[in-house]
Design a protein around this motif. Structure first.
Motif, short mmCIF file in Angstrom:
data_model
loop_
_atom_site.label_atom_id
_atom_site.label_comp_id
_atom_site.label_asym_id
_atom_site.label_seq_id
_atom_site.Cartn_x
_atom_site.Cartn_y
_atom_site.Cartn_z
N ARG A 185 0.90 -1.20 0.10
CA ARG A 185 0.39 -0.20 -0.19
C ARG A 185 0.83 1.22 -0.05
O ARG A 185 0.34 2.72 -0.27
CB ARG A 185 -0.84 -0.18 0.97
N LEU A 186 1.53 1.13 0.92
CA LEU A 186 2.83 2.18 0.87
C LEU A 186 3.42 2.85 -0.72
O LEU A 186 3.56 4.18 -0.97
CB LEU A 186 4.27 2.10 1.62
N VAL A 187 3.96 1.48 -1.83
CA VAL A 187 3.83 1.47 -2.55
C VAL A 187 2.93 2.24 -4.05
O VAL A 187 3.11 3.56 -4.20
CB VAL A 187 4.19 0.59 -3.68
N THR A 188 2.02 1.90 -3.95
CA THR A 188 0.72 2.74 -4.21
C THR A 188 0.04 4.43 -4.13
O THR A 188 0.47 5.12 -4.31
CB THR A 188 0.15 2.31 -4.15
N LEU A 189 1.13 4.38 -2.42
CA LEU A 189 0.99 5.23 -2.03
C LEU A 189 1.84 6.92 -2.66
O LEU A 189 1.51 7.77 -2.38
CB LEU A 189 0.63 6.03 -0.70
N SER A 190 2.70 6.28 -2.51
CA SER A 190 4.32 7.21 -2.98
C SER A 190 3.84 7.15 -5.12
O SER A 190 4.25 8.20 -5.05
CB SER A 190 4.79 5.86 -2.64
N HIS A 191 3.02 6.91 -5.10
CA HIS A 191 3.11 6.83 -6.75
C HIS A 191 1.22 7.97 -6.70
O HIS A 191 1.17 8.08 -8.52
CB HIS A 191 2.63 6.02 -7.76
N TYR A 192 0.75 8.66 -5.91
CA TYR A 192 -0.41 8.83 -5.90
C TYR A 192 0.09 10.22 -6.59
O TYR A 192 0.93 11.24 -6.02
CB TYR A 192 -1.24 8.98 -4.84
N PRO A 193 -0.74 11.33 -7.44
CA PRO A 193 -0.34 12.48 -8.19
C PRO A 193 -1.02 13.22 -6.97
O PRO A 193 -1.48 13.27 -6.31
CB PRO A 193 -1.29 12.94 -8.96
N ALA A 194 0.28 14.15 -6.67
CA ALA A 194 0.12 15.69 -6.18
C ALA A 194 -1.48 16.03 -5.58
O ALA A 194 -2.14 16.66 -4.63
CB ALA A 194 1.60 16.90 -6.25
N ASP A 195 -2.25 16.42 -7.39
CA ASP A 195 -3.67 16.87 -7.04
C ASP A 195 -4.86 16.42 -6.85
O ASP A 195 -5.48 16.06 -7.81
CB ASP A 195 -3.61 17.93 -8.80
N LEU A 196 -4.59 14.62 -7.02
CA LEU A 196 -5.41 14.25 -6.71
C LEU A 196 -5.97 13.91 -5.46
O LEU A 196 -5.62 14.46 -4.61
CB LEU A 196 -5.00 12.37 -6.17
N PRO A 197 -7.29 14.10 -5.75
CA PRO A 197 -8.26 15.02 -4.47
C PRO A 197 -8.51 13.59 -3.34
O PRO A 197 -9.37 12.38 -4.00
CB PRO A 197 -9.93 15.19 -5.03
N ILE A 198 -8.25 13.18 -2.44
CA ILE A 198 -8.34 12.46 -1.30
C ILE A 198 -8.73 13.03 -0.23
O ILE A 198 -9.29 14.21 -0.23
CB ILE A 198 -6.79 11.65 -1.16
N MET B 103 -9.41 6.29 -6.35
CA MET B 103 -9.06 7.44 -8.10
C MET B 103 -10.49 7.18 -9.22
O MET B 103 -10.95 8.42 -9.76
CB MET B 103 -8.13 7.22 -8.53
N VAL B 104 -11.39 6.36 -8.58
CA VAL B 104 -11.65 5.87 -10.28
C VAL B 104 -13.30 6.60 -9.71
O VAL B 104 -13.44 7.33 -11.00
CB VAL B 104 -12.21 4.20 -10.20
N PRO B 105 -13.93 7.08 -8.73
CA PRO B 105 -15.20 6.96 -8.00
C PRO B 105 -14.99 9.38 -8.43
O PRO B 105 -15.75 9.17 -9.06
CB PRO B 105 -14.93 7.79 -6.53
N ASN B 106 -13.71 9.70 -9.42
CA ASN B 106 -13.62 11.45 -9.16
C ASN B 106 -14.09 11.18 -11.02
O ASN B 106 -14.91 12.21 -11.22
CB ASN B 106 -12.04 11.60 -9.33
N LEU B 107 -13.47 10.47 -11.37
CA LEU B 107 -14.59 9.74 -12.87
C LEU B 107 -15.37 9.69 -12.97
O LEU B 107 -16.49 10.94 -14.34
CB LEU B 107 -13.53 8.89 -13.24
N HIS B 108 -16.27 9.67 -12.19
CA HIS B 108 -17.91 9.40 -11.94
C HIS B 108 -18.61 10.19 -11.04
O HIS B 108 -19.45 10.51 -11.18
CB HIS B 108 -18.31 8.23 -11.49
N GLY B 109 -17.81 11.96 -11.17
CA GLY B 109 -18.20 13.01 -9.98
C GLY B 109 -18.62 12.62 -8.93
O GLY B 109 -19.14 13.84 -8.21
N PHE B 110 -17.36 12.11 -7.97
CA PHE B 110 -18.18 11.84 -6.74
C PHE B 110 -16.87 12.47 -6.44
O PHE B 110 -16.35 13.24 -7.21
CB PHE B 110 -17.39 10.04 -6.95
#
Length: 151
Positions: free
Chosen positions: A84-97, A134-141
């Motif tokens: 999970r740390l691997v994935t989180l380390s590659h999140y884009p800086a502008d990803l809304p979380i 990431m995917v919910p953002n594509l659907h307007g969530f």
């Protein structure tokens, strides 16, 4: 958690299933194509388990509120692994979380959960968590919200 979300938002579904694809290739024409490709490759390189995507669609989320639409995930300790740390380390800086990314990274380092049954379980869990972020953002969530169960 369901009672609280229902009281606040009116409707909350538990273990809701979306028909969203699990393969990174399915998102090639979207804004998350590049980050997902990098994360998928990094997870495959991490321990050499490259065939960790076993489901054609994303597994169910913990909670879904339809108005405003958002997913809430309740992360127990097994979600805080090196994978999970691997994935989180590659999140884009502008990803809304909807959770403190730095704290989640720290928890991955501190807890360092390991679940090798099946052998690529950590990679699977990390990948599906990434998709839920990431995917919910594509659907307007709204951004996916995460709570740490140990807090």
């Amino acid at each position: 958690m369901r009672e609280l979300l229902t009281a606040l938002y009116g409707t909350c579904w538990v273990n809701h299933q979306f028909s969203w694809p699990s393969l990174a290739q399915e998102y090639t024409s979207t804004a998350i194509a590049d980050p997902l490709a990098k994360i998928s490759a990094a997870l495959g390189e991490f321990r050499g388990h490259r065939d960790f995507i076993k489901s054609a669609t994303m597994p169910p989320c913990d909670y879904f509120v339809p108005d405003p639409p958002f997913i809430l995930e309740f992360d127990e300790s097994q979600h805080f692994s090196a994978a999970r740390l691997v994935t989180l380390s590659h999140y884009p800086a502008d990803l809304p979380i909807g959770f403190p990314l730095g704290q989640w990274r720290d928890l991955c380092r501190q807890i360092d959960a390991r679940d090798d049954r099946p052998i690529d379980r950590d990679e699977r869990r990390a990948w599906y968590d990434t998709l839920r972020d990431m995917v919910p953002n594509l659907h307007g969530f709204q951004p996916t919200v995460r709570f740490y169960a140990g807090a």
